[in-house]
Design a protein around this motif. Sequence first.
Motif, mmCIF file in Angstrom:
data_model
loop_
_atom_site.group_PDB
_atom_site.id
_atom_site.type_symbol
_atom_site.label_atom_id
_atom_site.label_comp_id
_atom_site.label_asym_id
_atom_site.label_seq_id
_atom_site.Cartn_x
_atom_site.Cartn_y
_atom_site.Cartn_z
ATOM 1 N N PRO A 129 0.815 -1.159 -0.059
ATOM 2 C CA PRO A 129 -0.017 -0.017 0.068
ATOM 3 C C PRO A 129 0.995 1.335 -0.033
ATOM 4 O O PRO A 129 0.363 2.483 -0.689
ATOM 5 N N ASP A 130 2.023 1.146 0.772
ATOM 6 C CA ASP A 130 2.942 2.421 0.738
ATOM 7 C C ASP A 130 3.240 2.726 -0.621
ATOM 8 O O ASP A 130 3.213 3.959 -0.837
ATOM 9 N N TYR A 131 3.677 1.879 -1.349
ATOM 10 C CA TYR A 131 4.198 1.827 -2.957
ATOM 11 C C TYR A 131 2.970 2.305 -3.682
ATOM 12 O O TYR A 131 2.920 3.294 -4.534
ATOM 13 N N GLY A 132 1.534 1.944 -3.309
ATOM 14 C CA GLY A 132 0.407 2.219 -4.333
ATOM 15 C C GLY A 132 0.025 3.985 -3.841
ATOM 16 O O GLY A 132 -0.348 4.259 -4.690
ATOM 17 N N PHE A 133 0.306 4.148 -2.570
ATOM 18 C CA PHE A 133 -0.206 5.684 -2.211
ATOM 19 C C PHE A 133 1.025 6.488 -2.876
ATOM 20 O O PHE A 133 0.753 7.503 -3.336
ATOM 21 N N THR A 134 2.482 6.191 -2.494
ATOM 22 C CA THR A 134 3.314 7.068 -2.861
ATOM 23 C C THR A 134 3.721 7.111 -4.609
ATOM 24 O O THR A 134 3.933 8.074 -4.976
ATOM 25 N N SER A 135 3.878 5.907 -5.049
ATOM 26 C CA SER A 135 4.382 5.954 -6.436
ATOM 27 C C SER A 135 3.248 5.784 -7.426
ATOM 28 O O SER A 135 3.560 6.428 -8.533
ATOM 29 N N LEU A 136 2.098 5.183 -7.099
ATOM 30 C CA LEU A 136 1.033 5.457 -7.990
ATOM 31 C C LEU A 136 -0.351 6.299 -7.701
ATOM 32 O O LEU A 136 -1.218 6.357 -8.217
ATOM 33 N N ASN A 137 0.137 7.101 -6.812
ATOM 34 C CA ASN A 137 -0.627 8.115 -6.196
ATOM 35 C C ASN A 137 -2.191 7.545 -6.143
ATOM 36 O O ASN A 137 -3.302 8.344 -6.381
ATOM 37 N N GLY A 138 -2.389 6.394 -5.799
ATOM 38 C CA GLY A 138 -3.565 5.882 -5.227
ATOM 39 C C GLY A 138 -4.320 6.776 -4.008
ATOM 40 O O GLY A 138 -3.572 6.996 -3.355
ATOM 41 N N ASP A 139 -5.697 6.845 -4.024
ATOM 42 C CA ASP A 139 -6.186 7.374 -3.040
ATOM 43 C C ASP A 139 -6.906 6.428 -2.093
ATOM 44 O O ASP A 139 -7.004 6.633 -0.850
ATOM 45 N N LYS A 140 -7.270 5.199 -2.555
ATOM 46 C CA LYS A 140 -7.736 4.175 -1.893
ATOM 47 C C LYS A 140 -7.187 2.964 -2.222
ATOM 48 O O LYS A 140 -7.074 2.624 -3.409
ATOM 49 N N ILE A 141 -6.991 1.821 -1.242
ATOM 50 C CA ILE A 141 -6.451 0.757 -1.503
ATOM 51 C C ILE A 141 -7.133 -0.351 -0.805
ATOM 52 O O ILE A 141 -7.334 0.033 0.508
ATOM 53 N N TYR A 142 -7.640 -1.209 -1.323
ATOM 54 C CA TYR A 142 -8.782 -2.413 -0.493
ATOM 55 C C TYR A 142 -7.969 -3.610 -0.473
ATOM 56 O O TYR A 142 -6.882 -3.776 -1.145
ATOM 57 N N ALA A 143 -8.337 -4.516 0.476
ATOM 58 C CA ALA A 143 -7.942 -5.858 0.599
ATOM 59 C C ALA A 143 -9.231 -6.743 1.067
ATOM 60 O O ALA A 143 -10.134 -6.109 1.780
ATOM 61 N N ILE A 144 -9.299 -7.832 0.615
ATOM 62 C CA ILE A 144 -10.520 -8.789 1.049
ATOM 63 C C ILE A 144 -9.906 -9.970 1.258
ATOM 64 O O ILE A 144 -8.799 -10.551 0.763
ATOM 65 N N THR A 145 -10.371 -10.550 2.226
ATOM 66 C CA THR A 145 -10.021 -12.160 2.768
ATOM 67 C C THR A 145 -11.343 -12.817 3.026
ATOM 68 O O THR A 145 -12.305 -12.249 3.562
ATOM 69 N N ASP A 146 -11.192 -14.071 3.053
ATOM 70 C CA ASP A 146 -12.400 -14.859 3.297
ATOM 71 C C ASP A 146 -12.411 -14.734 5.118
ATOM 72 O O ASP A 146 -11.529 -14.906 5.655
ATOM 73 N N PRO A 147 -13.613 -14.327 5.564
ATOM 74 C CA PRO A 147 -13.668 -14.206 7.045
ATOM 75 C C PRO A 147 -13.364 -15.436 7.945
ATOM 76 O O PRO A 147 -12.917 -15.195 9.018
ATOM 77 N N LYS A 148 -12.992 -16.595 7.177
ATOM 78 C CA LYS A 148 -12.694 -17.897 8.120
ATOM 79 C C LYS A 148 -11.260 -17.770 8.017
ATOM 80 O O LYS A 148 -10.913 -18.730 8.773
#
Length: 73
Positions: A44-63
Motif C-alpha cells: 500500500p505504501d508503494y500504491g499511495f506514493t508511487s502510483l498516487n492511489g487514493d484508496k487501496i482495498y483488501a479482501i479475505t475470507d472471514p474464516k
Amino acid sequence: MGWDGLKYFREPLNNHVNFYEVGYRFKRKHWGKGFATEASVAIPDYGFTSLNGDKIYAITDPKNVNSKKVLLK
C-alpha cells in the motif's frame, strides 16, 4: 515462495470501481514468518506514493483468521 502485489480494478466489484486491491499468497511452508504482514505494509505504501492511489482495498475470507489479522494490522 509466493507472490504479493496490487491489482487495479476497472470493473465494479463490491460497489467499488477504479481502485487498487492489495493481495498476497504464499506457499504454506512460508506462513507465519511475517511475509504477508511485511507485504501488506510495503505494497500500500508503494500504491499511495508511487502510483498516487487514493484508496487501496483488501479482501479475505472471514474464516481465514490469520489473513484477517494481517489485514487488521
